[in-house]
Design an enzyme around this catalytic site. Structure first.
Site, PDB file in Angstrom:
ATOM      1  N   TYR A   1     -60.736  20.288  22.919  1.00 46.29           N
ATOM      2  CA  TYR A   1     -62.162  20.633  22.933  1.00 46.29           C
ATOM      3  C   TYR A   1     -62.563  21.064  21.528  1.00 46.29           C
ATOM      4  CZ  TYR A   1     -62.549  20.701  28.057  1.00 46.29           C
ATOM      5  OH  TYR A   1     -62.585  20.356  29.375  1.00 46.29           O
TER       6      TYR A   1
ATOM      7  N   CYS B   1     -24.473  46.820  53.359  1.00 49.85           N
ATOM      8  CA  CYS B   1     -25.937  46.878  53.421  1.00 49.85           C
ATOM      9  C   CYS B   1     -26.427  48.238  52.907  1.00 49.85           C
ATOM     10  CB  CYS B   1     -26.404  46.655  54.858  1.00 49.85           C
ATOM     11  SG  CYS B   1     -28.169  46.952  55.064  1.00 49.85           S
TER      12      CYS B   1
ATOM     13  N   CYS C   1     -28.000  50.073  56.286  1.00 51.50           N
ATOM     14  CA  CYS C   1     -27.216  50.459  57.473  1.00 51.50           C
ATOM     15  C   CYS C   1     -25.713  50.441  57.212  1.00 51.50           C
ATOM     16  CB  CYS C   1     -27.563  49.553  58.650  1.00 51.50           C
ATOM     17  SG  CYS C   1     -26.957  47.871  58.445  1.00 51.50           S
TER      18      CYS C   1
ATOM     19  N   ARG D   1     -53.740  24.539  11.719  1.00 54.77           N
ATOM     20  CA  ARG D   1     -54.348  25.595  10.911  1.00 54.77           C
ATOM     21  C   ARG D   1     -53.379  26.077   9.826  1.00 54.77           C
ATOM     22  NH1 ARG D   1     -57.818  29.878  13.424  1.00 54.77           N
ATOM     23  NH2 ARG D   1     -56.360  29.754  15.131  1.00 54.77           N
TER      24      ARG D   1
ATOM     25  N   GLU E   1     -68.049  30.655  25.000  1.00 53.26           N
ATOM     26  CA  GLU E   1     -67.173  29.679  25.651  1.00 53.26           C
ATOM     27  C   GLU E   1     -65.830  30.321  26.009  1.00 53.26           C
ATOM     28  OE1 GLU E   1     -65.638  26.573  22.746  1.00 53.26           O
ATOM     29  OE2 GLU E   1     -67.302  27.440  21.643  1.00 53.26           O
TER      30      GLU E   1
ATOM     31  N   ASP F   1     -56.083  28.673  25.461  1.00 52.55           N
ATOM     32  CA  ASP F   1     -54.783  29.080  24.949  1.00 52.55           C
ATOM     33  C   ASP F   1     -54.105  27.839  24.381  1.00 52.55           C
ATOM     34  OD1 ASP F   1     -52.995  30.969  24.370  1.00 52.55           O
ATOM     35  OD2 ASP F   1     -52.162  31.171  26.381  1.00 52.55           O
TER      36      ASP F   1
ATOM     37  N   TYR G   1     -59.207  -1.548  33.252  1.00 55.46           N
ATOM     38  CA  TYR G   1     -58.866  -0.944  31.964  1.00 55.46           C
ATOM     39  C   TYR G   1     -57.525  -1.522  31.475  1.00 55.46           C
ATOM     40  CZ  TYR G   1     -57.626   2.624  28.568  1.00 55.46           C
ATOM     41  OH  TYR G   1     -57.242   3.268  27.420  1.00 55.46           O
ATOM     42  N   ASP G   2     -56.549  -1.546  32.390  1.00 55.15           N
ATOM     43  CA  ASP G   2     -55.213  -2.049  32.024  1.00 55.15           C
ATOM     44  C   ASP G   2     -55.294  -3.501  31.573  1.00 55.15           C
ATOM     45  OD1 ASP G   2     -54.257   0.386  32.717  1.00 55.15           O
ATOM     46  OD2 ASP G   2     -53.494  -0.216  34.692  1.00 55.15           O
TER      47      ASP G   2
ATOM     48  N   LEU H   1     -59.862  34.464  14.508  1.00 58.75           N
ATOM     49  CA  LEU H   1     -60.880  35.301  15.134  1.00 58.75           C
ATOM     50  C   LEU H   1     -60.360  36.712  15.326  1.00 58.75           C
ATOM     51  CD1 LEU H   1     -62.045  32.885  17.976  1.00 58.75           C
ATOM     52  CD2 LEU H   1     -63.357  33.536  15.968  1.00 58.75           C
TER      53      LEU H   1
ATOM     54  N   LYS I   1     -61.911  31.091  25.856  1.00 62.38           N
ATOM     55  CA  LYS I   1     -60.957  30.999  24.749  1.00 62.38           C
ATOM     56  C   LYS I   1     -59.713  30.275  25.242  1.00 62.38           C
ATOM     57  CE  LYS I   1     -58.844  33.411  20.966  1.00 62.38           C
ATOM     58  NZ  LYS I   1     -57.857  32.359  20.913  1.00 62.38           N
TER      59      LYS I   1
ATOM     60  N   CYS J   1     -29.943  46.818  62.160  1.00 61.94           N
ATOM     61  CA  CYS J   1     -30.227  47.398  60.843  1.00 61.94           C
ATOM     62  C   CYS J   1     -31.675  47.888  60.849  1.00 61.94           C
ATOM     63  CB  CYS J   1     -30.013  46.340  59.759  1.00 61.94           C
ATOM     64  SG  CYS J   1     -30.588  46.849  58.144  1.00 61.94           S
TER      65      CYS J   1
ATOM     66  N   LYS K   1     -61.233  39.303  24.692  1.00 62.40           N
ATOM     67  CA  LYS K   1     -60.040  38.856  25.420  1.00 62.40           C
ATOM     68  C   LYS K   1     -59.935  39.485  26.809  1.00 62.40           C
ATOM     69  CE  LYS K   1     -56.667  36.986  23.042  1.00 62.40           C
ATOM     70  NZ  LYS K   1     -55.951  37.357  21.950  1.00 62.40           N
TER      71      LYS K   1
ATOM     72  N   CYS L   1     -27.455  41.152  54.990  1.00 58.97           N
ATOM     73  CA  CYS L   1     -26.870  42.154  55.882  1.00 58.97           C
ATOM     74  C   CYS L   1     -26.598  41.440  57.202  1.00 58.97           C
ATOM     75  CB  CYS L   1     -27.864  43.297  56.079  1.00 58.97           C
ATOM     76  SG  CYS L   1     -27.478  44.324  57.509  1.00 58.97           S
TER      77      CYS L   1
ATOM     78  N   ASP M   1     -58.865   1.527  37.211  1.00 60.68           N
ATOM     79  CA  ASP M   1     -57.764   1.532  36.237  1.00 60.68           C
ATOM     80  C   ASP M   1     -57.268   0.116  35.954  1.00 60.68           C
ATOM     81  OD1 ASP M   1     -58.051   4.181  36.305  1.00 60.68           O
ATOM     82  OD2 ASP M   1     -56.167   4.635  37.336  1.00 60.68           O
TER      83      ASP M   1
HETATM   84  O1  I6G Z   1     -59.260  29.618  16.980  1.00 56.03           O
HETATM   85  C1  I6G Z   1     -60.465  29.464  17.511  1.00 56.03           C
HETATM   86  C2  I6G Z   1     -60.612  29.123  18.810  1.00 56.03           C
HETATM   87  C3  I6G Z   1     -61.850  28.944  19.362  1.00 56.03           C
HETATM   88  C4  I6G Z   1     -61.593  29.641  16.689  1.00 56.03           C
HETATM   89  C5  I6G Z   1     -62.872  29.467  17.238  1.00 56.03           C
HETATM   90  C6  I6G Z   1     -62.974  29.115  18.592  1.00 56.03           C
HETATM   91  O2  I6G Z   1     -64.205  28.961  19.052  1.00 56.03           O
HETATM   92  C7  I6G Z   1     -64.350  28.610  20.422  1.00 56.03           C
HETATM   93  N1  I6G Z   1     -63.974  29.649  16.472  1.00 56.03           N
HETATM   94  C8  I6G Z   1     -63.826  29.982  15.217  1.00 56.03           C
HETATM   95  C9  I6G Z   1     -65.045  30.190  14.392  1.00 56.03           C
HETATM   96  C10 I6G Z   1     -62.574  30.150  14.644  1.00 56.03           C
HETATM   97  N2  I6G Z   1     -61.463  29.976  15.382  1.00 56.03           N
HETATM   98  C11 I6G Z   1     -62.417  30.524  13.250  1.00 56.03           C
END
Ligand code: I6G
Length: 690
Positions: A232, A428, A431, A142, A119, A123, A41-42, A88, A121, A452, A334, A446, A38
């Site tokens: 990603y 309590c 008891c 989006r 892959e 969040d 880099y710094d 999706l 999904k 108890c 999901k 208690c 690091d």
């Molecule tokens: O919202 C999304 C999350 C992950 C995606 C997606 C995705 O692929 C791993 N792929 C597509 C084709 C779309 N939404 C429309």
């Protein structure tokens, strides 16, 4: 001064610094393989910043220094997506997934096996990054799929997103290329952010997705820069025609015919691709992938809520097309929801081993996180006040992994007029003895101790538990029945039980009664540390019990130690010392201890001076989940070998033991360059000295 007036050498120097810093960023944030310390880099970054400060004309749009955020905006402008950003569709079961595949095969008029690109999904939030001539020129959310918000300044602060693609525009990739993907906040960063928010008395975020969304919607990109977001890529949007000097005939030459290969191409341009992406050859592999990711879920450093499965062949994708606003060739498969709505039917009060009275919500049964949940702890009065909860309320319940279900919040809009306040008991609930609340503690207790019935049962369960005397075959239900039938009322009574006594209990035959008597007999031989732990003194866990045993050597010395003497033991402060003194002062407890002392045996402790122990002077910190032994067991074992076990990382720490789901401590240890041990390393180390 224009750049033309500056010495060429300075210009070259700046470009060289860009190249090196970009390369190190890519290795660190995208490939996860840091190549320089690091400090180096710094040093490069400081050099670049100082040139840019002296010669603002050399501060280019793609400078790696531009990742710290710029001028705050007044509002986000709008961006019209050249190609709409779709969403999706979801499936939740293997049957629904099979039906989806069948629909595709029917539409394609073929029952050939479909290769699937799979892959996790994430969040997070979908964004579109537009690169022109290799430079990041625009980033958008989006939005409604057609129009999103321009969040370019914020996206520029994300360390893993390159401001300039690797390679040369027109040769290695087309002039215009839109990369789509998911911005997310890693779990460890989320936890750190919330810890800080709580410390500052600010509102915390409910989950990493909200935290990521809140961070991306900051008008001041300097705030976003501090939030440690990541990205990603999951696909491409618009990919433009090549113009000048190109060696590629058109974008089709750049674009591969496999979705997976396209992701690899995006990766080779310097953008991060999820390391879990896989190509799957058949439906069995799809189910296997789903189960595998589900079982890995808690270990992943980012939150996910399922898998995304796509037909890999782009020509087939094009033939399948879209329905409404989702592609026909992709599906989110999901995981069972981790949050659901349910109703609080009642609140009851449970009495624990130490007399703590805990409110427990009885819920309308609800399927959440893969199981049906009908109870949730409400912890204490402050928690009920924090939630503002009433009986009859609709609440959000969350069950993540193996963690006990939690009530996240009350849905106030659904409150009805007959919702009732939760009234805490004056006596309590088991008891009927007096209850007390210690100043500064949230818990109501208690005061009857082992008189108890509830506390008796819990004390016996604790005595027989795995970490204490490990009485095989003595389950909670059996303890409750034995106490209810008046056959036992203290742990010492266990040793007078007969096979006949036990065999008259529900679901107990003579054979299991015999086995239980053998286990009880076995429990007579123990260690002083386990004996102390098994007494269930408030706040005396395994590590403290081991420290007490190693310091005082005998039971008599421990039970007669003064408040002051106890505090000389590692880990024992005023509160724990007071708990120990009070425990042995109570006549009933002392009688049980003396009765057990007459029945049980343990080897004498061999006295060794602290510096003779093999891990003397070594400081360890434990973090994450240790699945083979548990944190307190590991702590006790290390302390027995003379090690110090601390709760926080500092330059004085020698080793960090990082279990599953290690968070900010692991990051800090890596920053400080400390030695990090896995749980297996720890087990091997302990085995070496035992
Ligand atoms: O919202 C999304 C999350 C992950 C995606 C997606 C995705 O692929 C791993 N792929 C597509 C084709 C779309 N939404 C429309």
């Amino acid at each position: 001064m224009s750049t033309a007036d500056l010495p060429q050498a300075l210009f070259e120097k700046v470009k060289q610094l860009h190249k090196e810093i970009n390369q190190y960023n890519h290795q660190y944030y995208v490939l996860d393989q840091p190549s320089v310390p690091d400090a180096e880099y710094d040093r490069l970054m400081r050099e670049l910043l100082s040139i840019e400060q002296e010669y603002p004309e050399l501060k280019f749009l793609d400078s790696p220094s531009q990742k710290v955020g710029g001028q705050a905006l007044k509002a986000f402008s709008q961006v019209t997506h050249q190609i709409p950003m779709l969403s999706l569709d979801n499936v939740f079961s293997s049957e629904e997934w099979a039906a989806f595949i069948k629909r595709i095969q029917d539409r394609l008029n073929s029952d050939k096996k479909l290769v699937i690109c799979a892959e996790p999904k994430l969040d997070g939030l979908a964004v579109s990054l537009r690169y022109e001539k290799g430079f990041l020129v625009q980033a958008a959310t989006r939005g409604d799929g057609s129009i999103g918000e321009n969040i370019t300044e914020n996206i520029r602060t994300i360390k893993s997103i390159p401001l300039k693609l690797i390679g040369e525009s027109g040769i290695d990739y087309p002039d215009v290329i839109e990369v789509r993907g998911e911005v997310f906040m890693p779990k460890a960063s989320f936890e750190r952010l919330n810890e800080m928010a709580i410390k500052k008395g600010e509102k915390s975020f409910a989950n990493p997705r909200n935290a990521a969304a809140g961070s991306l919607r900051q008008l001041d990109s300097k705030v976003t820069a501090k939030r440690n977001l990541d990205f990603y890529a999951y696909g491409l949007g618009f990919v433009g025609e090549l113009t000048v000097n190109n060696t590629l005939a058109n974008e089709q030459v750049f674009l591969k015919n496999s979705h997976y290969q396209r992701l690899c191409q995006i990766k080779s341009l310097g953008l991060p691709m999820c390391p879990e992406v896989r190509l799957l050859d058949d439906q069995q592999q799809v189910q296997h992938f789903y189960q595998d990711i589900l079982s890995k879920r808690d270990q992943l450093s980012y939150e996910i809520d399922g898998t995304v499965l796509k037909v890999d062949n782009i020509l087939l994708q094009e033939r399948l097309g879209f329905v409404a606003r989702a592609p026909r060739w992709a599906m989110a498969y999901k995981f069972p929801a981790q949050e659901e709505l349910t109703v609080i039917e009642d609140v009851e009060f449970q009495v624990g081993r130490t007399g703590a009275i805990t409110p427990v919500a009885r819920l309308k049964p609800v399927f959440v996180g893969g199981v049906t949940v009908s109870n949730a702890t409400l912890h204490n009065q402050s928690e009920i006040e924090r939630l503002g909860l009433k009986i009859g309320d609709t609440v959000i319940i969350r069950r993540a992994g193996d963690v006990i279900p939690q009530i996240v919040s009350v849905v106030l809009e659904k409150r009805t007029e007959d919702a009732k306040d939760v009234i805490f008991p004056q006596t309590c609930p088991v008891c009927d003895s007096k209850v007390s609340k210690v100043e500064g503690e949230a818990v109501l207790r208690c005061t009857a101790g082992l008189f108890c019935q509830a506390q008796r049962k819990e004390a016996i369960k604790h005595f027989a538990s795995r970490k204490a005397h490990d009485v095989d075959g003595l389950g909670d239900k059996l303890v409750e029945q034995l106490v209810d039938e008046g056959l036992i009322s203290t742990p010492a009574d266990l040793f007078s039980l007969t096979e006949i006594d036990i065999s008259t209990m529900d679901r107990m035959g003579l054979k299991s009664a015999k086995n239980l008597i053998t286990s009880i007999d076995k429990a007579k031989h123990t260690t002083l540390a386990k004996f102390i732990y098994g007494l269930g003194i408030r706040e005396v866990g395994e590590a403290t019990a081991a420290n007490l045993a190693n310091y005082f050597y005998t039971l008599t010395a421990i039970r007669t130690a003064s408040f002051e003497a106890l505090q000389a033991v590692d880990d024992v402060g005023a509160i724990v010392a007071k708990n120990i003194v009070n425990f042995f002062k109570e006549e009933h407890n002392l009688a049980v201890v003396l009765a057990l002392d007459a029945i049980m045996t343990w080897p004498d402790i061999v006295v060794k001076s602290a510096d003779e122990l093999p891990l003397a002077d070594q400081t360890f910190v434990l973090t994450g989940t240790l699945s083979q032994m548990g944190r307190s067991e590991a702590k006790a074992a290390l302390q027995l070998l003379g090690a110090k076990v601390s709760g926080s990382i500092s330059a004085k720490t020698h080793f960090l033991v990082a279990g599953e789901k290690s968070g900010s401590k692991l990051i800090k240890a890596q920053d400080l360059g400390l030695a990090v041990l896995t749980e297996d390393d720890l087990v091997a180390l302990l085995a070496k000295y035992n």
